[in-house]
Design an enzyme around this catalytic site. Structure first.
Site, PDB file in Angstrom:
ATOM      1  N   ALA A 125     -44.175 -26.158 -11.444  1.00  0.00           N
ATOM      2  CA  ALA A 125     -43.179 -26.081 -10.381  1.00  0.00           C
ATOM      3  C   ALA A 125     -43.663 -26.920  -9.203  1.00  0.00           C
ATOM      4  O   ALA A 125     -44.853 -27.208  -9.085  1.00  0.00           O
ATOM      5  CB  ALA A 125     -43.005 -24.626  -9.953  1.00  0.00           C
ATOM      6  N   GLU A 137     -50.974 -20.435 -12.822  1.00  0.00           N
ATOM      7  CA  GLU A 137     -50.301 -19.777 -11.690  1.00  0.00           C
ATOM      8  C   GLU A 137     -51.202 -18.810 -10.938  1.00  0.00           C
ATOM      9  O   GLU A 137     -51.115 -18.686  -9.719  1.00  0.00           O
ATOM     10  CB  GLU A 137     -49.047 -19.046 -12.184  1.00  0.00           C
ATOM     11  N   GLU A 183     -44.322 -24.007 -19.597  1.00  0.00           N
ATOM     12  CA  GLU A 183     -43.214 -23.087 -19.881  1.00  0.00           C
ATOM     13  C   GLU A 183     -41.989 -23.853 -20.386  1.00  0.00           C
ATOM     14  O   GLU A 183     -41.282 -23.393 -21.278  1.00  0.00           O
ATOM     15  CB  GLU A 183     -42.867 -22.279 -18.618  1.00  0.00           C
ATOM     16  N   GLY A 218     -45.053 -24.214 -14.968  1.00  0.00           N
ATOM     17  CA  GLY A 218     -43.677 -24.434 -15.395  1.00  0.00           C
ATOM     18  C   GLY A 218     -43.558 -25.580 -16.383  1.00  0.00           C
ATOM     19  O   GLY A 218     -42.593 -25.632 -17.160  1.00  0.00           O
TER      20      GLY A 218
HETATM   21  N1  3HC Z   1     -46.373 -29.303  -6.720  1.00  0.00           N
HETATM   22  C1  3HC Z   1     -46.369 -30.152  -5.680  1.00  0.00           C
HETATM   23  N2  3HC Z   1     -47.313 -31.106  -5.493  1.00  0.00           N
HETATM   24  C2  3HC Z   1     -48.286 -31.190  -6.409  1.00  0.00           C
HETATM   25  C3  3HC Z   1     -48.348 -30.336  -7.518  1.00  0.00           C
HETATM   26  C4  3HC Z   1     -47.324 -29.353  -7.664  1.00  0.00           C
HETATM   27  N3  3HC Z   1     -47.304 -28.517  -8.700  1.00  0.00           N
HETATM   28  N4  3HC Z   1     -49.425 -30.655  -8.244  1.00  0.00           N
HETATM   29  C5  3HC Z   1     -50.019 -31.684  -7.628  1.00  0.00           C
HETATM   30  N5  3HC Z   1     -49.329 -32.014  -6.517  1.00  0.00           N
HETATM   31  C6  3HC Z   1     -49.636 -33.100  -5.586  1.00  0.00           C
HETATM   32  C7  3HC Z   1     -50.977 -32.932  -4.901  1.00  0.00           C
HETATM   33  O1  3HC Z   1     -50.849 -32.164  -3.734  1.00  0.00           O
HETATM   34  C8  3HC Z   1     -51.377 -34.354  -4.620  1.00  0.00           C
HETATM   35  O2  3HC Z   1     -50.683 -34.768  -3.486  1.00  0.00           O
HETATM   36  P1  3HC Z   1     -51.348 -35.854  -2.481  1.00  0.00           P
HETATM   37  O3  3HC Z   1     -51.616 -37.066  -3.317  1.00  0.00           O
HETATM   38  O4  3HC Z   1     -50.313 -36.021  -1.432  1.00  0.00           O
HETATM   39  O5  3HC Z   1     -52.607 -35.210  -1.978  1.00  0.00           O
HETATM   40  C9  3HC Z   1     -50.808 -35.123  -5.808  1.00  0.00           C
HETATM   41  O6  3HC Z   1     -49.797 -34.277  -6.368  1.00  0.00           O
HETATM   42  C10 3HC Z   1     -51.829 -35.429  -6.877  1.00  0.00           C
HETATM   43  O7  3HC Z   1     -52.519 -34.229  -7.201  1.00  0.00           O
HETATM   44  P2  3HC Z   1     -54.094 -34.220  -7.458  1.00  0.00           P
HETATM   45  O8  3HC Z   1     -54.788 -34.953  -6.375  1.00  0.00           O
HETATM   46  O9  3HC Z   1     -54.456 -32.796  -7.677  1.00  0.00           O
HETATM   47  O10 3HC Z   1     -54.177 -35.067  -8.787  1.00  0.00           O
HETATM   48  P3  3HC Z   1     -55.141 -34.903 -10.044  1.00  0.00           P
HETATM   49  O11 3HC Z   1     -54.780 -35.999 -10.950  1.00  0.00           O
HETATM   50  O12 3HC Z   1     -56.541 -34.724  -9.587  1.00  0.00           O
HETATM   51  O13 3HC Z   1     -54.710 -33.522 -10.721  1.00  0.00           O
HETATM   52  C11 3HC Z   1     -53.215 -31.880 -11.621  1.00  0.00           C
HETATM   53  C12 3HC Z   1     -53.459 -33.376 -11.311  1.00  0.00           C
HETATM   54  C13 3HC Z   1     -54.205 -31.392 -12.668  1.00  0.00           C
HETATM   55  C14 3HC Z   1     -51.813 -31.753 -12.141  1.00  0.00           C
HETATM   56  C15 3HC Z   1     -53.414 -31.066 -10.325  1.00  0.00           C
HETATM   57  O14 3HC Z   1     -52.654 -31.659  -9.299  1.00  0.00           O
HETATM   58  C16 3HC Z   1     -52.971 -29.630 -10.409  1.00  0.00           C
HETATM   59  O15 3HC Z   1     -53.698 -28.804 -10.911  1.00  0.00           O
HETATM   60  N6  3HC Z   1     -51.767 -29.326  -9.899  1.00  0.00           N
HETATM   61  C17 3HC Z   1     -51.262 -27.979  -9.804  1.00  0.00           C
HETATM   62  C18 3HC Z   1     -50.767 -27.486 -11.116  1.00  0.00           C
HETATM   63  C19 3HC Z   1     -50.204 -26.110 -10.964  1.00  0.00           C
HETATM   64  O16 3HC Z   1     -50.750 -25.239 -10.310  1.00  0.00           O
HETATM   65  N7  3HC Z   1     -49.060 -25.867 -11.604  1.00  0.00           N
HETATM   66  C20 3HC Z   1     -48.429 -24.600 -11.564  1.00  0.00           C
HETATM   67  C21 3HC Z   1     -47.478 -24.575 -10.430  1.00  0.00           C
HETATM   68  S1  3HC Z   1     -46.764 -22.986 -10.218  1.00  0.00           S
HETATM   69  C22 3HC Z   1     -45.578 -22.881 -11.399  1.00  0.00           C
HETATM   70  O17 3HC Z   1     -45.436 -23.757 -12.210  1.00  0.00           O
HETATM   71  C23 3HC Z   1     -44.725 -21.670 -11.327  1.00  0.00           C
HETATM   72  C24 3HC Z   1     -43.908 -21.482 -12.577  1.00  0.00           C
HETATM   73  O18 3HC Z   1     -44.547 -20.568 -13.425  1.00  0.00           O
HETATM   74  C25 3HC Z   1     -42.535 -20.966 -12.234  1.00  0.00           C
END
Ligand code: 3HC
Ligand code: NAI
Length: 700
Positions: A62, A124, A104, A101
């Protein structure tokens, strides 16, 4: 250009998400997916559908920036329900990471294929929430609860190979992913494969459904100390629903759990932290054109506690590293400890013999500084004494190339003063690791007044390569972390003198969520370290000097502040200590009084926040959130409490000011007087988060 596109390759529809940088599921992506799957599902020319992503990764989840804002239709669950009900084979083609997501969404497809380097996970929980689009109900059905539970409770992703072994991925694709996915889809069409929705797969949870008590064994096998964090508790019960309820009822439970967690302070704190960590390495006053130098070879001076750990970081990352000691004996001792550490990791299954051999082969030991002549970066980790550091830097200047970057791992000393002993001030900075240096993620990068942008960029770049979380700080005694810890230490000792006992102070700290209290911590580190420093500086601490005079140095001598019995690490409150404390109060003319857990907690936490405010005032940290990164990564501040400055905003600055003023008056401790910045923000009705970013002070 649209963030979701649909095209037909023969009779296979290809739906591509293209929303850089990580294909997060923002509103337009959800709407685009819904539309594309509806269209392709209804297109009579389409026999199968492949979902893939452009750029560096599959959907990473998400869009976290949308949390806390009013929801926009369609929700992800609606999108996935639509994908799931398509009556032709649907295949998710995964590269990079399919997270949250993203996974998912892939679970809404009939099949999943992936490249070997891909990873999948439901992280999450790391954001203080739970998978909110069916992950808690679908993953157990697909992979079995024994696999799904630890994945969801830890939030750690797994490899494509692991996913294949547990049925999460159906095939690993060598070569071009999209071509492989299309071929896979065609094969399913040709086979006339039966299309079973993941929600309808019951075989892997059938046994648990028949014996729901077995779920408690899975909980027990994955139990983790949980000090007040909500998400694991809620997630566990939602997961139980996967075996005790119908799919739809389980989904309802998941929605309720998600909604409860997402509005809570703990989730806000974790989301804040997610972005804080990424911001911390950004330097606003550094030109975008500055390029870091590549560190092909590193050097470390000193093979003691820190030097050994720092060396391991480079070897782990495949960077050759030379470690220089004063004597063969000290060198061999240091190298021996490194080897033993690797052997322990190997015994626990963390690395193979080949990994160990490779890492050891990258480490070269020496007693000759001339062996650093080809190093691109040298990190000094010798004794914490200015004259010794100066001597080492003078030597380094002679033996290294003029462009070699020189870093000190000093805990407290003035980096500018160390730099000034060399003829290459711009190439000198601090790289302050935390013990154990091969484990702890935090790296305070100390930007000297004249440190060049190139040196700074190189340190940040190398930090990432050796798997650290870099935070940039300015020069002052103790930088950010140790300076704030000192403020807490003064308060902790003062509380003892005023009437508290060590176990009460520690209980308030662990009650907040820290893994350890300040006194259990000093017993672990050794009380003799502080004693030596005090003696050298002509300082006294009646309580701690008395403990040391009795040979009570902490865990290593079986007693310190606490007593330790039979080699155990469990601290037992001790009358000897209590008597020493009571005497110290008497000698200081203080009438002891009962002190509440609330007062203890507030004085410890607020004194750190107050010091944090001074650090911001002085331009030692660029942003309040950088201080949070230091504390969460280096000092055990519970991430679900966001870090000291985030927590301060949550509590409310006017309350903190009022309390600090009261405690300062009662205790007479000047350092509790609220910092000017804290008072100003409180008076203006603002929080630390309103401050934005201001660069570290540099030389004019
Ligand atoms: N939403 C919004 N922005 C995000 C994001 C997300 N899910 N994931 C990454 N970004 C942004 C970062 O803030 C960063 O922004 P910036 O360049 O302005 O600083 C940019 O994307 C790149 O991210 P990273 O520097 O972390 O890049 P990496 O290549 O090192 O890592 C990644 C990539 C492994 C995908 C890492 O970003 C990550 O772990 N992201 C979060 C993943 C996550 O937690 N997903 C679950 C979200 S909650 C969800 O899905 C709810 C659902 O169940 C309904
Ligand atoms: P240590 O005493 O374990 O190791 C220092 C090593 O440096 C010794 O092995 C010594 O033989 C060697 N050494 C001394 N002078 C030398 C010289 N001229 N040339 C080559 N080697 C020399 O000390 P520790 O704990 O590793 O600390 C090192 C530095 O790291 C200090 O500045 C300390 O403040 C800092 N630090 C320590 C942390 C800790 O938790 N121990 C945490 C973060 C920083």
């Amino acid at each position: 250009m649209s963030v979701v596109s649909l095209r037909n390759e023969g009779d296979v529809a290809v739906i591509t998400v293209d929303n850089p940088p990580v294909n997060a599921l923002k509103h337009e992506v959800r709407a685009g997916l819904l539309d594309a799957f509806k269209k392709a599902g209804a297109d009579a020319n389409v026999k199968a559908i492949v979902l893939n992503c452009a750029g560096r990764t599959f959907i990473a989840g998400a869009d976290i920036t949308e949390f806390g804002k009013p929801p926009k239709e369609p929700g992800l669950s609606e999108v996935i329900a639509t994908i799931e009900n398509v009556q032709k084979p649907t295949v998710a083609a995964i590269h990079g990471t399919a997270l949250g997501g993203g996974l998912e969404t892939a679970l809404g497809c009939h099949f999943r294929v992936a490249v070997a380097t891909a990873k999948v996970g439901l992280p999450e929980i790391k954001l203080g929430i739970l998978p909110g689009a069916g992950g808690t109900q679908r993953l157990p059905r697909l992979a079995g609860m024994e696999k799904a539970f630890p994945m969801i409770i830890s939030g750690d992703p797994i490899s494509a190979k692991d996913a294949l072994a547990h049925g999460i991925v159906d095939e690993i694709i060598d070569g071009d992913l999209l071509a492989g996915a299309i071929a896979f889809a065609k094969k399913k069409v040709a086979e006339g494969a039966k299309l079973v929705r993941v929600r309808d797969r019951e075989e892997k949870i059938a046994d648990l459904k028949a014996n729901p008590d077995k779920f408690n064994d899975i909980i027990a096998a994955n139990s983790k100390k949980n000090r007040g964090e909500e998400a694991p508790v809620v997630t566990t019960e939602v997961l139980r629903g996967a075996i005790t309820k119908s799919f739809d009822e389980g989904l309802k439970g998941e929605r309720e759990g998600f909604m409860k967690l997402v509005v809570g302070d703990q989730s806000k704190a974790k989301r804040h932290y997610f972005f804080a960590e990424r911001e911390a390495a950004k330097v606003p006053d550094m030109s975008k054109d500055v390029k870091p130098k590549t560190v092909k070879k590193a050097g470390v001076i000193g093979a003691g506690t820190m030097g050994g750990g720092i060396t391991m970081n480079f070897a782990n990352a495949g960077i050759p590293v030379t470690i220089v000691e004063m004597t063969e004996e000290a060198l061999n001792r240091g190298l021996g400890i490194i080897r033993k550490n690797y052997e322990n990791t190997m015994r626990r299954g963390g690395i193979s013999q080949a990994d160990l051999d490779k890492r050891m082969s990258l480490i070269k030991g020496s007693t000759d500084f001339n062996d650093l002549s080809d190093a691109d970066l040298v990190i000094e980790a010798v004794f914490e004494e200015m004259p010794i550091k100066k001597e080492v830097f003078a030597k380094l200047e002679k033996v290294t190339r003029p462009d070699t970057i020189l870093a000190t791992n000093t805990s407290y000393l003035n980096v500018d003063e160390i730099a000034a002993t060399t003829g290459r001030v711009p190439n000198v900075l601090g790289m302050h690791f935390f013990s154990p240096a091969n484990v702890m993620k935090l790296l305070e990068i100390v930007r000297g007044k004249n440190t060049s942008d190139e040196a700074l960029a190189t340190a940040i770049d190398v930090a990432r390569k050796i798997n650290k979380v870099p935070t940039i700080v300015g020069v002052c005694h103790g930088f950010v972390g140790n300076r704030m810890l000192k403020a807490r230490g003064i308060e902790a000792e003062s509380l003892l003198l005023e009437g508290a006992l060590p176990q009460e102070v520690d209980a308030a700290t662990t009650g907040f969520g820290f893994p350890m209290g300040p006194f259990a911590m000093s017993d672990l580190a050794g009380l003799d370290i502080g004693w030596r420093i005090r003696k050298a500086m002509g300082q006294k601490s009646e309580i701690f000097d008395s403990l040391c005079e009795l040979g009570r140095y902490g865990q290593k001598t079986g007693s310190g502040v606490y007593r330790y019995e039979g080699g155990s690490r469990t601290p037992i409150p001790d009358e000897v200590t209590e008597q020493i404390i009571v005497n110290a109060s008497k000698n200081a003319g203080i009438k002891r009084r009962p002190i509440s857990q609330q007062e203890i907690g507030e004085r410890l936490i607020f004194s750190m926040i107050n010091e944090g405010a001074r650090i911001l005032e002085e331009g030692i940290a660029m942003r309040p959130s950088d201080i949070d990164v230091v504390y969460v990564n280096g000092y055990g501040w519970p991430v679900w409490q966001g870090g000291p400055m985030f927590y301060a905003d949550l509590v409310g600055l006017p309350y903190i000011v009022e309390k600090l003023e009261g405690y300062a008056k009662e205790s007479g401790n000047e350092h509790l007087q609220p910092a000017a910045l804290l008072k100003r923000l409180a008076a203006e009705g603002r929080g630390f988060s309103s401050l934005g970013v201001s660069p570290i002070k540099k030389a004019a």
